[in-house]
Design a protein around this motif. Structure first.
Motif, PDB file in Angstrom:
ATOM      1  N   ARG A 194     -12.124   7.815 -14.957  1.00 38.37           N
ATOM      2  CA  ARG A 194     -10.759   7.549 -15.415  1.00 38.37           C
ATOM      3  C   ARG A 194     -10.751   6.539 -16.553  1.00 38.37           C
ATOM      4  N   ILE A 195     -11.549   5.486 -16.401  1.00 38.50           N
ATOM      5  CA  ILE A 195     -11.612   4.441 -17.435  1.00 38.50           C
ATOM      6  C   ILE A 195     -12.162   5.030 -18.735  1.00 38.50           C
ATOM      7  N   ALA A 196     -13.180   5.869 -18.621  1.00 40.39           N
ATOM      8  CA  ALA A 196     -13.773   6.488 -19.811  1.00 40.39           C
ATOM      9  C   ALA A 196     -12.734   7.324 -20.560  1.00 40.39           C
ATOM     10  N   ARG A 197     -11.926   8.070 -19.810  1.00 43.64           N
ATOM     11  CA  ARG A 197     -10.881   8.880 -20.468  1.00 43.64           C
ATOM     12  C   ARG A 197      -9.869   7.979 -21.161  1.00 43.64           C
ATOM     13  N   ARG A 198      -9.467   6.902 -20.500  1.00 52.68           N
ATOM     14  CA  ARG A 198      -8.480   6.007 -21.116  1.00 52.68           C
ATOM     15  C   ARG A 198      -9.066   5.313 -22.344  1.00 52.68           C
ATOM     16  N   LEU A 199     -10.318   4.956 -22.294  1.00 52.71           N
ATOM     17  CA  LEU A 199     -10.956   4.315 -23.450  1.00 52.71           C
ATOM     18  C   LEU A 199     -10.989   5.237 -24.660  1.00 52.71           C
ATOM     19  N   GLY A 200     -10.905   6.537 -24.417  1.00 52.93           N
ATOM     20  CA  GLY A 200     -10.906   7.488 -25.520  1.00 52.93           C
ATOM     21  C   GLY A 200      -9.586   7.545 -26.264  1.00 52.93           C
ATOM     22  N   GLY A 201      -8.548   6.911 -25.727  1.00 53.08           N
ATOM     23  CA  GLY A 201      -7.240   6.906 -26.381  1.00 53.08           C
ATOM     24  C   GLY A 201      -6.818   5.507 -26.759  1.00 53.08           C
ATOM     25  N   LYS A 202      -5.567   5.375 -27.156  1.00 54.03           N
ATOM     26  CA  LYS A 202      -5.009   4.084 -27.536  1.00 54.03           C
ATOM     27  C   LYS A 202      -4.223   3.493 -26.377  1.00 54.03           C
ATOM     28  N   PRO A 203      -4.083   2.167 -26.341  1.00 59.40           N
ATOM     29  CA  PRO A 203      -3.228   1.574 -25.294  1.00 59.40           C
ATOM     30  C   PRO A 203      -1.834   2.172 -25.363  1.00 59.40           C
ATOM     31  N   ASP A 204      -1.245   2.414 -24.193  1.00 60.45           N
ATOM     32  CA  ASP A 204       0.105   2.976 -24.193  1.00 60.45           C
ATOM     33  C   ASP A 204       1.126   1.916 -23.827  1.00 60.45           C
ATOM     34  N   THR A 205       2.349   2.346 -23.688  1.00 66.51           N
ATOM     35  CA  THR A 205       3.429   1.382 -23.492  1.00 66.51           C
ATOM     36  C   THR A 205       3.364   0.762 -22.105  1.00 66.51           C
ATOM     37  N   PRO A 206       3.809  -0.482 -21.983  1.00 62.01           N
ATOM     38  CA  PRO A 206       3.762  -1.149 -20.684  1.00 62.01           C
ATOM     39  C   PRO A 206       4.606  -0.427 -19.643  1.00 62.01           C
ATOM     40  N   SER A 207       4.148  -0.536 -18.383  1.00 60.13           N
ATOM     41  CA  SER A 207       4.937  -0.014 -17.281  1.00 60.13           C
ATOM     42  C   SER A 207       6.198  -0.852 -17.122  1.00 60.13           C
ATOM     43  N   PRO A 208       7.290  -0.238 -16.668  1.00 59.22           N
ATOM     44  CA  PRO A 208       8.506  -1.027 -16.488  1.00 59.22           C
ATOM     45  C   PRO A 208       8.325  -2.085 -15.410  1.00 59.22           C
ATOM     46  N   ALA A 209       9.017  -3.190 -15.560  1.00 61.82           N
ATOM     47  CA  ALA A 209       8.935  -4.262 -14.580  1.00 61.82           C
ATOM     48  C   ALA A 209       9.559  -3.805 -13.267  1.00 61.82           C
ATOM     49  N   PRO A 210       9.018  -4.272 -12.137  1.00 61.35           N
ATOM     50  CA  PRO A 210       9.611  -3.893 -10.855  1.00 61.35           C
ATOM     51  C   PRO A 210      11.048  -4.388 -10.743  1.00 61.35           C
ATOM     52  N   GLN A 211      11.889  -3.628 -10.036  1.00 55.51           N
ATOM     53  CA  GLN A 211      13.292  -3.975  -9.888  1.00 55.51           C
ATOM     54  C   GLN A 211      13.520  -4.653  -8.539  1.00 55.51           C
ATOM     55  N   TYR A 212      14.134  -5.846  -8.561  1.00 61.15           N
ATOM     56  CA  TYR A 212      14.395  -6.583  -7.337  1.00 61.15           C
ATOM     57  C   TYR A 212      15.901  -6.651  -7.071  1.00 61.15           C
ATOM     58  N   GLN A 213      16.245  -6.762  -5.801  1.00 58.74           N
ATOM     59  CA  GLN A 213      17.635  -6.790  -5.383  1.00 58.74           C
ATOM     60  C   GLN A 213      18.284  -8.116  -5.781  1.00 58.74           C
ATOM     61  N   PRO A 214      19.394  -8.080  -6.504  1.00 64.44           N
ATOM     62  CA  PRO A 214      20.085  -9.331  -6.836  1.00 64.44           C
ATOM     63  C   PRO A 214      20.561 -10.042  -5.565  1.00 64.44           C
ATOM     64  N   PHE A 215      20.669 -11.348  -5.634  1.00 62.87           N
ATOM     65  CA  PHE A 215      21.123 -12.143  -4.494  1.00 62.87           C
ATOM     66  C   PHE A 215      22.578 -11.781  -4.179  1.00 62.87           C
ATOM     67  N   PRO A 216      22.849 -11.356  -2.942  1.00 62.28           N
ATOM     68  CA  PRO A 216      24.225 -10.928  -2.620  1.00 62.28           C
ATOM     69  C   PRO A 216      25.217 -12.070  -2.467  1.00 62.28           C
ATOM     70  N   GLY A 217      24.713 -13.300  -2.397  1.00 66.75           N
ATOM     71  CA  GLY A 217      25.595 -14.442  -2.190  1.00 66.75           C
ATOM     72  C   GLY A 217      25.443 -14.992  -0.784  1.00 66.75           C
ATOM     73  N   ALA A 218      25.530 -16.308  -0.639  1.00 68.21           N
ATOM     74  CA  ALA A 218      25.320 -16.945   0.657  1.00 68.21           C
ATOM     75  C   ALA A 218      26.335 -16.479   1.697  1.00 68.21           C
ATOM     76  N   GLY A 219      27.591 -16.321   1.287  1.00 68.58           N
ATOM     77  CA  GLY A 219      28.618 -15.918   2.227  1.00 68.58           C
ATOM     78  C   GLY A 219      28.442 -14.513   2.758  1.00 68.58           C
ATOM     79  N   TRP A 220      27.802 -13.661   1.983  1.00 72.08           N
ATOM     80  CA  TRP A 220      27.606 -12.262   2.384  1.00 72.08           C
ATOM     81  C   TRP A 220      26.855 -12.183   3.711  1.00 72.08           C
ATOM     82  N   PHE A 221      25.808 -12.995   3.864  1.00 72.40           N
ATOM     83  CA  PHE A 221      25.006 -12.949   5.086  1.00 72.40           C
ATOM     84  C   PHE A 221      25.767 -13.482   6.297  1.00 72.40           C
ATOM     85  N   LYS A 222      26.638 -14.455   6.091  1.00 72.99           N
ATOM     86  CA  LYS A 222      27.359 -15.057   7.212  1.00 72.99           C
ATOM     87  C   LYS A 222      28.468 -14.156   7.751  1.00 72.99           C
ATOM     88  N   ASN A 223      28.700 -13.042   7.070  1.00 69.98           N
ATOM     89  CA  ASN A 223      29.667 -12.054   7.558  1.00 69.98           C
ATOM     90  C   ASN A 223      28.991 -10.962   8.381  1.00 69.98           C
TER      91      ASN A 223
END
Length: 292
Positions: A194-223
């Motif tokens: 696999r590495i040999a095949r990739r070395l035969g080409g050019k670097p490609d675009t970065p993978s997208p950053a992982p998506q994390y859940q936004p903080f729902p707010g402190a009050g959300w959990f207390k409900n």
């Protein structure tokens, strides 16, 4: 003679190859300086952690343990393909190995069967000669290797080979270096292809950053919410070793969720009312709950 890459250069080449990089702790100055040479660099060595959970595995590789001080590698490759850099200098990852294998790596020739290991009188110091990457896996032959993780191993290895103008023959597994090791459990011959095949080409675009859940707010959990967000949070708490669950976790917020989260807050160094188990924005961000 190949000199070690600077921290800036290492980050740059990895990201150019499409690797998601996280710079962990004081990785740029965290090393085993004074305990042996670092360089000349001759290759890349792949390992598995014999552990589960991203956060605990990264922390283990950064800190080490009794009898083997950290860092235990240069980067930790998580199941989702994220690479956590934990050192830019000498690290305790390879130990002693077969000098004939080192000669083959330098010459970029097929590897001989190894008959040496740490403790052999004529073993070579692998910690001086190889970049080491620990991959999160139990190493039991049953724990899967997700496609994203294998892709990251391929990209990391290719990036370093490309930087030094090496072939894929410069990438080996720990099991090919030391005869008492079994890591990694996947085929290194297939990975080198696999590495040999990739070395035969050019670097490609970065993978997208992982998506994390936004903080729902402190009050959300207390409900007492019932939501897939609670399940995702609970699974992360289990993954980082902070579970207080007798069963689950599930979508309904429970006292077990609160106790588990309190363990996470204590892990982060909080105490008193700051570690009461009710999520806050900072601790939530550190937990990295996947987006649902």
């Amino acid at each position: 003679m190949a000199t070690p890459l600077s921290p800036d250069k290492l980050v740059s080449i990895l990201r150019a190859e499409g690797v998601r990089v996280v710079e962990y702790g004081s990785w740029r100055t965290h090393n085993r300086a004074g305990h042996g040479a670092w360089g000349p660099i001759n290759g890349v060595m792949i390992h598995h952690t014999v552990s589960s959970g991203t956060d605990s595995s990264v922390r283990l590789c950064y800190d080490g343990y009794d009898g083997l001080p950290g860092p235990l590698c240069h980067g930790v490759i998580a199941k989702d393909g994220t690479v956590y850099l934990v050192s830019s200098g000498r690290a305790n990852h390879a130990g002693g190995g077969d000098a004939r294998v080192l000669d083959a790596v330098i010459a970029e020739q097929p590897l001989p069967a190894t008959h040496r290991h740490e403790g052999s009188s004529d073993s070579a110091d692998g910690n001086a000669r190889f970049y080491g990457f620990e991959c999160v896996n139990l190493g039991d032959g049953s724990d899967p290797w997700p496609a994203a993780q294998l892709d990251a191993i391929e990209r990391v290895s290719t990036a370093i080979c490309r930087a030094y103008d090496w072939s894929a023959a410069s990438v080996i597994g720990h099991k090919e270096w030391s005869d008492w090791k079994s890591d990694p459990t996947f085929s290194m011959a297939a990975m080198r292809a696999r590495i040999a095949r990739r070395l035969g080409g050019k670097p490609d675009t970065p993978s997208p950053a992982p998506q994390y859940q936004p903080f729902p707010g402190a009050g959300w959990f207390k409900n007492s919410p019932r939501s897939p967000i609670v399940t995702a949070m609970g699974r992360r708490l289990v993954a980082v070793g902070c579970s207080a669950y007798a069963e689950g976790p599930g979508p309904q917020w429970t006292e077990s969720d609160r106790r588990s989260y309190a363990r996470w807050q204590h892990r982060l160094g909080y105490s008193g009312t700051d570690a009461d188990g009710w999520p806050g924005a900072t601790s939530w961000a550190a937990l990295k709950v996947p987006k649902v």
